[in-house]
Structure formats: C-alpha cells, structure tokens
Design an enzyme around this catalytic site. Structure first.
Site, mmCIF file in Angstrom:
data_model
loop_
_atom_site.group_PDB
_atom_site.id
_atom_site.type_symbol
_atom_site.label_atom_id
_atom_site.label_comp_id
_atom_site.label_asym_id
_atom_site.label_seq_id
_atom_site.Cartn_x
_atom_site.Cartn_y
_atom_site.Cartn_z
ATOM 1 N N ASN A 124 0.825 -1.199 0.000
ATOM 2 C CA ASN A 124 0.000 0.000 0.000
ATOM 3 C C ASN A 124 0.862 1.254 0.000
ATOM 4 O O ASN A 124 1.055 1.904 -1.021
ATOM 5 C CB ASN A 124 -0.909 -0.037 1.228
ATOM 6 C CG ASN A 124 -2.073 0.920 1.107
ATOM 7 O OD1 ASN A 124 -2.085 1.771 0.225
ATOM 8 N ND2 ASN A 124 -3.037 0.779 1.971
ATOM 9 N N ASP A 125 1.436 1.543 1.136
ATOM 10 C CA ASP A 125 2.173 2.800 1.269
ATOM 11 C C ASP A 125 3.360 2.892 0.319
ATOM 12 O O ASP A 125 3.675 3.966 -0.179
ATOM 13 C CB ASP A 125 2.664 2.965 2.711
ATOM 14 C CG ASP A 125 1.503 2.956 3.694
ATOM 15 O OD1 ASP A 125 0.430 3.467 3.325
ATOM 16 O OD2 ASP A 125 1.665 2.435 4.799
#
Lengths: 469, 97
Positions: free
Chosen positions: A395-396
């Site tokens: 995600n990040d």
C-alpha cells in the site's frame, strides 16, 4: 596459576571480540553472511566459557540451570517463529537483552549496597546510565513487540500533555540521579529511577505509528547494544563494552539507512506523532472526498489473461502478501508466467514488510530465484516499459502521494513508481487504508484494476487460470 | 574520573568507530539478518550476568544475576539460530521441476 588465569580470560575476550568484528563484517555480504553469523556465535561461546573460568564464578549449578533454561527457550523460539513474525521476534529479543543489562546494573547496586565500603561516584553514574538505557530498551521493545504482534493497536497513541509528562519524568529522573549520587545506597530512590526508566520506554514507543516500526526496531537494537556496553561500564568489563559498542554503532547505521529509504529524519520518525501534521493521515480519509471516487475492479480470469499475455510483469509484494502466507502461491504464479514466456521481476521496497529487508527473506523462503529480486532504485526506471505491475498487499510503498502531496504523512518517501506501468493490478482485501493509515490514490486511477480478496486465495485463482492459458 | 573509567571510554569510542566502519554498505537484502545477528551479539550481556551471579551465597544480587543469565541466553541462542534460519534461505537451491 593465579597470574595465568586472568590473562587467559583477557586473551579469550580479545579473540571473541575479533570474531564479533569479522562476523559482523561478513554478515554484510550475501556470500559470507552465514559464516559470519557462525563466527560471531563461536565468539560468544568463547566469551561465555572464558567467563565461567573466572574465579569469581563459583555458583556453577545454578548458573548452568540458568544457561540451559535460557538456551532451550531460545532454541524453541527460533524454531517456532514464522518468517512473517521476524520483526516482533527481533523486537522481543532486543527487549530481553535490555532487560538483562538492567538486571546486571540492579544486581551490582545491591552488591555495593550490602558491602561495607563507600560507593564511588563513578559506579553510581554508570549504574544509573545502565538502568536508564536498559530500562528504555526493555519496555520500548516490549511495546514494539505488542504493536507488531497486534496485541495492541499499531497506530500512534498520543494523549494530552504526553510530551509534558515525558519531560517531567526526565527531570524527575535527573533530580533522582543527583539524590542517588549523594546517598548512593538508598534503594527507594534507586527503585524509583528503575521505574521511571521503564515508563520512559513505554512513552518513547507508543506515539510511534506502525509504518515507522522498522526504524524503531532498528533503533532499539542499537539501544540493546548500548545497554550491554553500559553494563560493561558498571562491571568494568571490556568484553561487554566492545561488543555493546559494535552493536550500538552498527544499529545506528542501519537506522540511518532506513530513515534515508523513507526520506525522513530520525527526529521526524520519533516525534512526528506530536507535531501538528501528525493527524494528516487520519484526516485525509475522514474528509470523504477520497472515498467517493470510483475504482475499477477485475476478476481472476481476466486478470490472469492480462498477466499471461503480457511481455513483462513486475510483482510488488507487500506485507498483505506476507500475512496471508501467499509467498509460495506468488512463486508459483511467477513460475507459470515464466512458462508462458513472460519476463517476471519482483520489485522490493527497502521498507516493504515491517522490517528492512523483511520481504527479501519472505520471498527467499518461497524459493523465488534471487536474480529476480530488484531493489527500488533498479526497478523504478523499468516501470515505464512494464506491461503489468501486480501489487500484492502493498500500500504505502506504491502510493504516488509520496511524490506530490505535501500534506501526506508519507510525502517525500521514495516509492515504487508502479503508476508508471501500462497497467496495474492491485490485490487487496478491501479498500481499507494501509498500515500508515493513508489512503492511496493509485487505486482510483483509470489504468488500475482492483482484484479484491485475500492474497492467497486470489493468487491461487490466478495460478489456476494462468495454467489454462 | 578514575583511570579505569577513562580506559573504558577509550575502548568504547574505538569499538564504536569499528562498528561504524564494519557496517558500511549493506545490501537491503541483508538488513534483517544483520539486525538479528547483531542483536544476538548484544546478548554479550550474559557475561556480565554470569559475573554478578557467581557468588555461592544466596542474595538479591545472585537472584537478579540468574534471571539476567536466562534472559541473555534466550537473546543469544534465539538470536543466532533465527539469523541462521534466515540466512539458510539465501543459499542456492536446486530448481524444482
């Protein structure tokens, strides 16, 4: 004999320290790492055996019981732990090392307290320092362990006047230290100092959010070395001082490398939860603007066709893949795609997973061929020529906001530039934000397709579909 | 400051520089094993624990020392073994058919 034995011990310590240095050096290169670890272990064995020969050590039976219990626990833990749980394992071990150093300082305090002679100021200072560093390492590591093991929330925990409390505790600690220097045998003051150190460790780690945990673990690793060194000052033992300093220094270097990988300063990692920007992550998802955007979804069958007929696929594994234990399925998918003549690469962000280099370990566990691993700097220029980027539970580390959104908490963090690939497929359980709590605009882009489901199920479906192509 | 402390400080500072120099450029692949290996070395605290728990007479010092022996041994043995487990996975394997 009396002359000979202490010299022999000193020389053994010298040999052990040399083995630690060579071992650490070799741990820095893939070809020699395993041998380096073995050398360091031999060094430790030499140091332990030499110490047992010391004339001050008489209590053999109990000590051997202690050694056996500790070793057995260590063996069991090392064999049972899942590779995905490695960060919390290292965190826990850090804490034990810090705890041992604190106990040594406490033991020495009681020995001095019960001896008739006056306590030298030097001894009091080293004991205080040792208790402080060891105590912070112990409770800080336990909190880090609890956060990573999800025994408590991984998010930053802050409460009003938290910083004021920490500052007040530091002041009380300093005042208490001065009092202890004046009355060096006062156990009430001493125990208060121990208690404050333990609380400071908790206060130190609870405000640090989950995504920053790798840095914290590394820093605590450095602390556990410094704690051992401090215990060495208490006992005036060179072996402890040297080994502790080696670990302390190498831990600081690793911490720096990691901060660089996230383009942040150490101070920013440690104290950002206190700053006004700290709440930005939560704020962004709460605005509602982001959540109203639409996403494009795709099924396993169509996804498999995109992958199977691509010329090049880059797989971006994230922690979501790790927790789903999907690394073996991912390897199989990679194999199947290669069978179809697809060029498969794995892009690994330096802080993917919850520890630096964690993802490399997980992929290696699943026998992914080492030459297919690509570090961030090597793979980023490739994305423009990549047909499909397959993001699995990451995600990040693929959030383009890090490049342009100055309000984002992850702004400035180098990312894998997945959005530059011709197509992106994102495997994710839901639209929930990742570990850092930041929403990801990548998911809303036109050329991004979301494939919802647990990483392992979805990848297995993809494997089945690709096999039929 | 006593002469002893000054000597110890010299040793500490020099060892720190060695530590900095030894870990200079490590590939990201090895960050985790390196961290867990160096963590195992910090279990050197076991030496201190052995020294303080050496006395035959039972007292607070010996008890604290023995607990420290257990904690430090977990750190040492667990640390080295788990590092080896990780590093084992990097060795070249035969390709499965």
């Amino acid at each position: 004999m009396n002359e000979f034995l202490p010299t022999g011990i000193q020389l053994s310590y010298l040999a052990a320290a040399s083995l630690f240095i060579v071992g650490l050096k070799q741990l820095g290169s893939p070809a020699t790492a395993r041998q380096g670890n073995l050398l360091a272990a031999i060094g430790m064995l030499i140091a332990i055996v030499a110490t047992l020969l010391d004339q001050a050590v008489l209590n053999y039976e109990m000590i051997l019981v202690g050694i056996v219990i500790g070793s057995l626990l260590g063996v069991i833990m090392a064999q049972k732990v899942e590779m995905t749980a490695m960060p919390q394992m290292v965190g826990l071990l850090n804490g034990l090392g810090g705890g041992a150093s604190t106990l040594i300082a406490m033991a020495e305090f009681w020995r001095l307290q019960n001896s008739a002679e006056a306590v030298p100021v030097d001894s009091s200072i080293t004991i205080i320092l040792s208790v402080l560093i060891g105590g912070i390492t112990l409770t800080g590591s336990l909190i880090a362990f609890a956060k990573l093991q999800e025994l408590m929330t991984g998010a930053a925990i802050t409460f009003p006047s938290q910083r004021a409390l920490a500052v007040a505790l530091v002041v009380v600690f300093l005042v208490g230290s001065v009092c202890l220097l004046i009355t060096p045998k006062d156990s009430v003051i001493f125990l208060s100092l121990v208690g404050i150190s333990l609380i400071l460790g908790v206060l130190f780690v609870i405000p640090i959010g989950g995504a920053d945990m790798p840095v914290v673990i590394s820093l605590l690793n450095s602390f556990s070395g410094l704690a051992a060194s401090a215990a060495g000052f208490v006992l005036m033992n060179d072996m402890l001082i040297i080994a502790g300093a080696l670990v302390g220094a190498s831990g600081i270097i690793l911490t720096q490398i990691m901060c660089k990988a996230m383009n942040r300063s150490l101070a920013n990692v440690l104290f950002s939860a206190f700053s006004s920007k700290g709440g930005a992550g939560r704020g962004a998802t709460a605005t509602g603007v982001v959540t109203e955007k639409t996403v494009h979804t795709v099924g396993a069958e169509e996804g498999a066709m995109m992958l199977g007929y691509a010329r090049s696929v880059v797989i971006i594994p994230g922690y979501g893949m790790a927790v789903a234990q999907a690394q073996h399925s991912v390897r199989e998918l990679g194999d199947q795609l290669e069978r179809l003549g697809v060029d498969v690469k794995y892009a690994i962000h330096p802080v993917a997973g919850r520890m630096p280099g964690h993802m490399n370990i997980l992929l290696a566990e699943a026998n992914v061929p080492y030459p297919q691993f690509y570090d961030m700097d090597d793979i980023n220029p490739e994305f423009e020529r990549t047909d499909v980027a397959l993001v699995i539970g990451a995600n990040d580390v693929v959030n383009p906001a890090a490049r342009h959104d100055t309000n984002s908490p992850i702004y400035g963090m180098p990312i894998l530039e997945v959005d530059k690939a011709r197509h992106t497929i994102v495997i994710k359980r839901s639209m929930n934000a990742g570990f850092s709590g930041v929403d990801n605009e990548l998911f809303y882009k036109d050329k991004t397709l979301m494939l919802f489901g647990s990483a392992r199920d979805v990848v297995n479906q993809l494997v089945t579909e690709v096999k039929q192509l | 400051m006593s002469h002893e402390i000054v000597t110890a400080l010299v040793v500490f500072v020099l060892a720190s520089f060695v530590g900095f120099e030894v870990i200079n450029k490590v590939p990201p692949t090895l960050h985790t094993p390196l961290m867990s290996g160096s963590n195992a070395i910090s279990g050197i605290a076991v030496i201190g624990a052995l020294l303080v728990s050496g006395s035959r007479a039972w007292n607070v010092t010996v008890i604290l020392g023995l607990i420290a022996v257990v904690l430090a041994m977990v750190n040492v043995v667990g640390g080295f073994l788990v590092t080896d487990r990780m590093l084992q996975m990097f060795k070249k394997k035969e390709v499965k058919a």
